[in-house]
Design an enzyme around this catalytic site. Structure first.
Site, PDB file in Angstrom:
ATOM      1  N   ASP A  52     124.293  94.026 -41.371  1.00  0.00           N
ATOM      2  CA  ASP A  52     124.276  95.410 -41.056  1.00  0.00           C
ATOM      3  C   ASP A  52     125.155  96.077 -41.944  1.00  0.00           C
ATOM      4  OD1 ASP A  52     122.006  95.004 -39.546  1.00  0.00           O
ATOM      5  OD2 ASP A  52     123.502  94.569 -37.995  1.00  0.00           O
ATOM      6  N   CYS A  63     154.804 125.866 -34.407  1.00  0.00           N
ATOM      7  CA  CYS A  63     153.906 126.351 -34.469  1.00  0.00           C
ATOM      8  C   CYS A  63     152.978 126.060 -35.384  1.00  0.00           C
ATOM      9  CB  CYS A  63     153.531 127.980 -34.496  1.00  0.00           C
ATOM     10  SG  CYS A  63     154.221 128.300 -36.056  1.00  0.00           S
ATOM     11  N   ASP A  76     125.184  95.087 -35.439  1.00  0.00           N
ATOM     12  CA  ASP A  76     126.318  94.207 -35.016  1.00  0.00           C
ATOM     13  C   ASP A  76     126.521  92.890 -35.939  1.00  0.00           C
ATOM     14  OD1 ASP A  76     123.892  92.593 -34.367  1.00  0.00           O
ATOM     15  OD2 ASP A  76     124.839  91.592 -32.813  1.00  0.00           O
ATOM     16  N   CYS A 101     140.139  90.977 -66.249  1.00  0.00           N
ATOM     17  CA  CYS A 101     140.502  90.583 -67.575  1.00  0.00           C
ATOM     18  C   CYS A 101     140.931  91.830 -68.466  1.00  0.00           C
ATOM     19  CB  CYS A 101     139.138  90.092 -68.366  1.00  0.00           C
ATOM     20  SG  CYS A 101     137.853  91.183 -68.501  1.00  0.00           S
ATOM     21  N   CYS A 139     139.001  95.091 -68.758  1.00  0.00           N
ATOM     22  CA  CYS A 139     139.185  95.844 -67.655  1.00  0.00           C
ATOM     23  C   CYS A 139     140.149  96.897 -67.954  1.00  0.00           C
ATOM     24  CB  CYS A 139     139.400  95.244 -66.169  1.00  0.00           C
ATOM     25  SG  CYS A 139     137.986  93.961 -65.705  1.00  0.00           S
ATOM     26  N   CYS A 174     154.346 125.715 -39.102  1.00  0.00           N
ATOM     27  CA  CYS A 174     155.279 124.647 -39.456  1.00  0.00           C
ATOM     28  C   CYS A 174     154.809 123.421 -39.990  1.00  0.00           C
ATOM     29  CB  CYS A 174     156.087 124.217 -38.182  1.00  0.00           C
ATOM     30  SG  CYS A 174     157.148 125.799 -37.637  1.00  0.00           S
ATOM     31  N   ASP A 214     119.271  98.256 -35.420  1.00  0.00           N
ATOM     32  CA  ASP A 214     119.000  97.082 -35.627  1.00  0.00           C
ATOM     33  C   ASP A 214     118.344  96.221 -34.432  1.00  0.00           C
ATOM     34  OD1 ASP A 214     118.919  94.417 -37.093  1.00  0.00           O
ATOM     35  OD2 ASP A 214     120.590  93.999 -35.633  1.00  0.00           O
TER      36      ASP A 214
END
Length: 813
Positions: A712, A91, A708, A23, A26, A94, A507
């Site tokens: 988590d 090298c 997983d 809005c 913001c 560079c 977990d």
């Protein structure tokens, strides 16, 4: 693109694409926040365009600070990433020069140049700078940049480059050999070797040395000119200075020899410049060969892809290239063929070898409705598969992308090498000048050739190449080997951070355990058989969609050898209690002790056995038939076969292992005991996992979180290292820093081990690169090294660093 406006007092203008605004408030908040920044003269935020136009003084602030300010206000800046293939680098200086040049461009947030891969990754604000601007900037610096999507096949380019480098050093060697032969007459121990008369002629030597110096070695002059024009210095400057000093001093002596005895001229140094160039080119060829080996992981992953697909379109089958497969196509996969893309089985039954993805050697049965992954092998039946993900969206393509990004990223430890490389060449030139003056005026007064020889040796033995290659080659080899082990690091910084982990939070469900409940116990009451109890309970649970119900039904079908279950009628789901149905005319209840108590069914005799099952981490359900207790069945999410071994390995590595779960303390402790985990955090809500990780961090722990599931993701993002089990959800994998593709907890120990080995390898490389220069330069300055020997040592210092990094490809945890 950043540009000046008509009003000079406003300063420069940057246009930033903002995300997250909802809005006008913001927009006002961002505008006010930017306007208060030091160095910002004026800011205007357009909500409709989602853009911020900022006028600022580049001496006081920059784009990164503005982006940080916007992010601190709770919004985002839309960024894009572009990968380039860079050519012309010789090298570390560079690479540092290109990185600095791109990084200073208006709109560029981050630039990372990888010398080993010869690539650049640039992160920039959308709409602020263009790809053409970046290419132009690299060309201004004296190099060439090609966007990766427009580049040719990298493997073919690499082969062409290696072939060209081999041709150059072989030509240089052919021309330098007579010069080297002529040099033998200068040493007592080789004076017995016969030297053809023309080889000692200064004009003949000039004719051989000139093409080596300016045609074959022209790349060093071009590189030196580009570097000096841009205000920096690189390896080319050192080589050009050293070889030019030897060549032009010899040319001066050759001209002076006019009229003198052509076969006994003054001592010349043509062989010094020619042999130096030859040895450096040999070193660059070896280096290119070794760097090619370091990308073997990418090649092997790409080799897994199917090359073509049999597609069913418009009523007929046709064989098409894999790139032409479209989402929604129907593919026919015959026995022994690779599944071309990620999809879903429409028809057929077969076993599919998914070992390339999961590490599981046993084939998995696939039938209608099952998902299949591209590059896995169809073993014995014909499948019709609908293409779901194609091209860059497939699982294999995503894995390749992660590995490429990790190999092209920069570890924080590389900052040491970057700082040293930036000041290295000017210091070496200064040491060479001082060496010349000391020898010429104090050690051997007036002996110009000897003083020049020592200065040349200093120039050519010192090279920042080994420093520049020390980190990226190890990151390439380490992340590539990790990928072969099923461990995907998302970047070099994560590969570095993982070495310091001293606490691992696991977990429970789907991480320590398989995540798939299975039937474990069937305990019938007196006068009831196991089979009768199980078939009755399974008949009722067959109408339920609960995971525990599915485990009971699956277990019953296995134990009864797939005999059909009785039909359940009048099914009723009792949330929080259990289920009810009529089987063979009798009312059957399956559920908790609360359900039995509510229906007035006495189960006191079953309580001791039920508590024993629950103490073992199992979920027990009571069964009643026509109002009488008939027995109980138990289901458990069993731990993975490798969990105990993996936990033991982590303990042996000095790492504390903690299990976190939402289960009750008794169930959690039972699972932890089976896995050998000593510390348990039970009854933790999903949103509380991140808080538990923070507590551990506040206690001084370096924490890796392994999970997983969707719940988590916050904890994975909070931890120092987030590890997602690859068999889990995409959300978890997106939030994690490391993905363990094989779903095996041994991958945690392997990941930490690979991190430790890789960082150890980097430290070895940096130590030897620094030690080599610290010892070699004083030796050369003291006159203990001939220039050609110094050149050989310099040329092979880079090769030794790359070869040491390649040892990581043989690590077997």
């Amino acid at each position: 693109m950043e540009r000046n406006t008509g009003n000079r007092e406003d300063g420069k203008r940057a246009t930033l694409q903002i995300t997250g605004m909802t809005c006008a408030a913001c927009a006002a908040r961002i505008e006010k926040g930017l306007g208060r920044m030091e160095g910002v003269n004026r800011a205007h935020v357009n909500l409709a365009l989602e853009q911020a136009a900022v006028f600022y003084d580049p001496k006081s602030t920059d784009l990164r600070k503005m982006e940080a300010k916007i992010e601190s206000l709770g919004y985002g800046v839309m960024k894009e990433t572009m990968d380039f293939d860079i050519s012309g680098m010789t090298c570390a200086a560079c690479a540092a020069r290109i990185e600095k040049g791109l990084g200073r461009m208006p709109g560029v947030s981050r630039a990372n140049v990888n010398l080993a891969l010869e690539t650049a990754r640039v992160e920039y604000a959308a709409g602020t700078v263009t790809v053409k601007d970046m290419i132009r900037k690299v060309e201004q610096l004296g190099y060439k940049a090609v966007p990766k999507r427009e580049a040719k096949d990298n493997a073919e380019l690499r082969r062409q480059e290696i072939g060209y480098k081999r041709f150059k050093w072989m030509m240089a060697a052919v021309l330098s050999l007579p010069l080297l032969w002529a040099m033998t007459q200068h040493f007592a121990f080789t004076s017995w070797i016969p030297v053809p008369a023309p080889f000692t002629n200064p004009w003949f030597q000039l004719a051989l040395a000139t093409p080596v110096q300016f045609l074959i070695g022209g790349q060093f002059y071009a590189g030196a000119y580009k570097a000096l024009r841009g205000g920096s210095a690189n390896m080319d400057v050192l080589v050009a200075l050293g070889t030019s000093a030897a060549y032009f001093y010899s040319l001066y002596l050759t001209i002076r020899s006019l009229g003198a005895d052509m076969h006994h001229p003054a001592e010349l140094y043509y062989e010094t410049s020619s042999v130096l160039i030859t040895l450096i080119l040999v070193g660059k060829w070896f280096e290119a060969l070794a760097k090619g080996r370091s990308s073997e992981a990418i090649k092997s992953l790409m080799g897994l892809q199917a090359k073509s697909a049999l597609v069913f379109r418009d009523g007929q089958e046709s064989n098409i290239p894999i790139d032409d497969v479209r989402t929604g196509d129907t593919l026919i996969v015959k026995p022994g063929e690779k599944i071309p893309v990620d999809g879903r089985v429409l028809q057929g039954v077969s076993s599919v070898d998914e070992s390339m993805l999961t590490g599981e050697s046993l084939p998995v049965v696939k039938r209608e409705g099952d998902a299949v992954v591209g590059a896995t092998l169809n073993k014995n039946g014909t499948l019709r598969v609908q293409a779901i993900k194609v091209g860059g969206e497939t699982a294999l393509a995503q894995i390749i992308k992660v590995v490429e990004e990790a190999q092209g990223s920069k570890a924080p430890i590389q900052r040491i090498a970057d700082v040293i490389s930036g000041i290295f060449v000017p210091i070496v030139v200064g040491i060479a000048v001082v060496t010349f003056l000391v020898w010429y005026f104090y050690i051997l007064p007036g002996q110009f050739p000897s003083a020049l020889e020592k200065a040349i040796a200093v120039l050519v033995i010192a090279c920042p190449c080994a420093l520049g290659l020390a980190t990226p080659t190890s990151i390439m080899a380490g992340s590539g080997r990790s990928a072969e082990l099923g461990i995907l690091f998302k970047g070099g910084e994560h590969l570095e951070t993982a070495q310091g982990i001293n606490a691992v939070v696991l977990d429970k469900t789907g991480t320590v355990t398989s995540g798939q409940p299975v039937l474990t116990d069937v305990v019938p009451a007196p006068l009831m058989t196991q089979q009768s109890l199980l078939r009755t309970a399974a008949a009722v649970e067959s109408r339920s969609e609960h995971p525990l119900a599915e485990a009971i039904v699956a277990g019953a079908l296995v134990r009864s050898k797939a005999l059909p279950l009785p039909e359940a009628k009048d099914f009723e789901n009792l949330p929080g209690y259990g289920v009810s149905a009529r089987v063979d005319g009798r009312r059957v209840l399956v559920g908790s002790r609360k359900l039995m108590a509510e229906r007035g069914i006495p189960v006191d005799t079953a309580m001791p056995g039920m508590r024993l099952l629950e103490d073992a981490g199992k979920t027990a359900m009571l069964v009643a038939v026509d109002g009488k207790y008939a027995g109980m069945v138990a289901v458990a999410d069993t731990i993975k076969d490798t969990s105990r071994e993996a936990v033991s390995r982590l303990h042996d590595m000095g790492i504390e292992v903690i299990m976190v779960t939402g289960d009750n303390e008794r169930t959690a402790r039972a699972v932890a005991d089976q896995a050998g985990i000593r510390r348990v955090l039970a009854e933790v809500l999903p949103e509380g996992k991140a808080a538990e990780v923070k507590k551990l961090q506040q206690a001084g722990k370096r924490v890796a979180m392994v999970g997983d599931g969707i719940n988590d993701a916050p904890a994975l993002a909070t931890a120092d290292i987030g590890m997602a089990i690859g068999t889990g959800t995409d959300v978890a994998m997106e939030a994690a820093d490391v993905t363990l593709m094989r779903g095996d907890l041994n991958g945690i120990a392997d990941a930490i081990l690979m991190s430790r080995r890789t960082m150890g390898n980097i430290k070895q490389n940096l130590f030897w690169a620094l030690a080599y220069n610290a010892v070699g330069i004083p030796f050369a300055a003291a006159g203990f090294l001939e220039p050609w020997l110094a050149g050989a040592a310099m040329a092979f210092s880079s090769v030794s660093v790359v070869l040491n990094a390649l040892r990581l490809q043989r690590v077997n945890p």
